[in-house]
Write an enzyme that holds these catalytic residues in place. Structure first.
Site, mmCIF file in Angstrom:
data_model
loop_
_atom_site.group_PDB
_atom_site.id
_atom_site.type_symbol
_atom_site.label_atom_id
_atom_site.label_comp_id
_atom_site.label_asym_id
_atom_site.label_seq_id
_atom_site.Cartn_x
_atom_site.Cartn_y
_atom_site.Cartn_z
ATOM 1 C CG ASP A 299 -1.398 -1.342 1.485
ATOM 2 O OD1 ASP A 299 -2.296 -1.780 0.629
ATOM 3 O OD2 ASP A 299 -1.334 -1.687 1.738
ATOM 4 C CG HIS B 285 -3.900 -5.292 2.826
ATOM 5 N ND1 HIS B 285 -3.124 -4.399 2.086
ATOM 6 C CD2 HIS B 285 -3.840 -5.646 2.195
ATOM 7 C CE1 HIS B 285 -2.805 -4.478 0.814
ATOM 8 N NE2 HIS B 285 -3.564 -5.871 1.192
#
Ligand code: LMR
Length: 293
Positions: free
Chosen positions: A105, A133
């Site tokens: 990410d 996440h």
């Protein structure tokens, strides 16, 4: 066969197996990648339960046979809660050694900021991913820098930062699956290598990297018993510390709270796998992995 044919300079030997008590023996690093994807009609609670059982077993095996300072990086989703389960089932291993992958990410966030600013990605630094996440993750543009300057001084389009940038990063995994028909693979592999490198290389002065780590005693007041993505730095010895004193403005605080609440709900769903009583599961519909739309 392909691994062998690639002549990787650090690859000495390949051992394949399905018995985690054999394959984890004396491991210094364990990258836990496999997990069952959510299928049609499957509740998220079912997914947490099925995958949770896998990670409870792997935790037990690591506890029994891995090196006592093994570093564990969980990639299989839902990776934060899977890492928590794994950690709880491996009491011999230091809790600090468990990570869930949010470097993917971070890399996605750096890419988007670099594209928008028209710079090469290595001019983007200090990017934190906060939280889970999942689509509640918070890519932090408030503390991020481009060419050493606050991102908000370089990219003046606040609406883009708050809306498009944030959502693009949160949903990047899903966008890839939609286009490609399967989860990200190459960029995930690169980010796993990046995450490992970040722990065995001293972090550049003033910079940090994101990893989802155990929250006990964290400087941001996040609930104590979670695996939560935060800014970390390392001396390059495999260990790390959470970087304190980032500016948490109201915009960040509200969103970080939402991701924290999501992880608290996930933890409650897997109470039976982490030795806690009285768990219950009331995950809402909008709780999503990056790959779920
Ligand atoms: C990703 O972010 O690419 C993956 O976690 C998506 C998924 O759900 O497999």
């Amino acid at each position: 066969m392909e691994l062998e044919d690639s002549l990787y300079p650090l690859l000495r030997e390949l051992n394949l197996g399905i018995d985690s008590y054999e394959v984890f023996r004396d491991a210094d690093w364990a990258l836990l990648i496999g997990a069952k994807p959510r299928g049609p009609g499957m509740e998220r609670a079912d997914l947490l339960d099925i995958n949770g059982k896998i990670f409870a077993e792997q935790g037990k095996a690591l506890n029994a046979v891995a090196s006592e300072n093994v570093k564990v990086l969980v990639v299989g989703n839902p990776c934060n809660t899977n890492a928590l389960i794994c950690m709880k089932n491996a009491p011999r291993i230091p809790k600090k050694n468990f990570h869930a992958l949010t470097r993917l990410d971070e890399n996605r966030a750096k890419c988007q900021l670099a594209l928008k600013a028209g710079v090469f990605y290595d001019n983007v630094s200090n990017v934190t991913i906060w939280g889970n996440h999942s689509t509640t993750q918070v890519p932090d543009f408030v503390n991020a820098k481009i060419h050493g300057k606050p991102v908000t001084e370089v990219i003046k389009d606040k609406k883009w930062l708050e809306e498009e940038f944030t959502e693009t990063v949160q949903k990047r995994g899903g966008a890839l699956i939609k286009k490609w028909g399967r989860s990200s693979a190459a960029s995930t592999a690169v980010s796993i290598a990046d995450a490992m490198k970040s722990l065995v290389t001293p972090t550049r002065e003033g910079d940090w990297f994101s990893s989802a780590v155990y929250t006990e005693g964290n400087p941001y007041g996040i609930d104590n018993d979670l695996i939560f993505s935060m800014p970390c730095r390392s001396k390059g010895d495999g260990d790390y510390e959470i970087v304190p004193d980032l500016q948490i403005n109201e915009w960040l605080a509200t969103r970080i709270k939402k991701s924290e609440e999501e992880l608290i709900s996930e933890r409650s769903c897997v109470a039976h796998l982490i030795g806690q009583d009285n768990g219950y599961c009331d995950l809402t519909e909008d709780t999503r992995l990056p790959g779920e739309q």
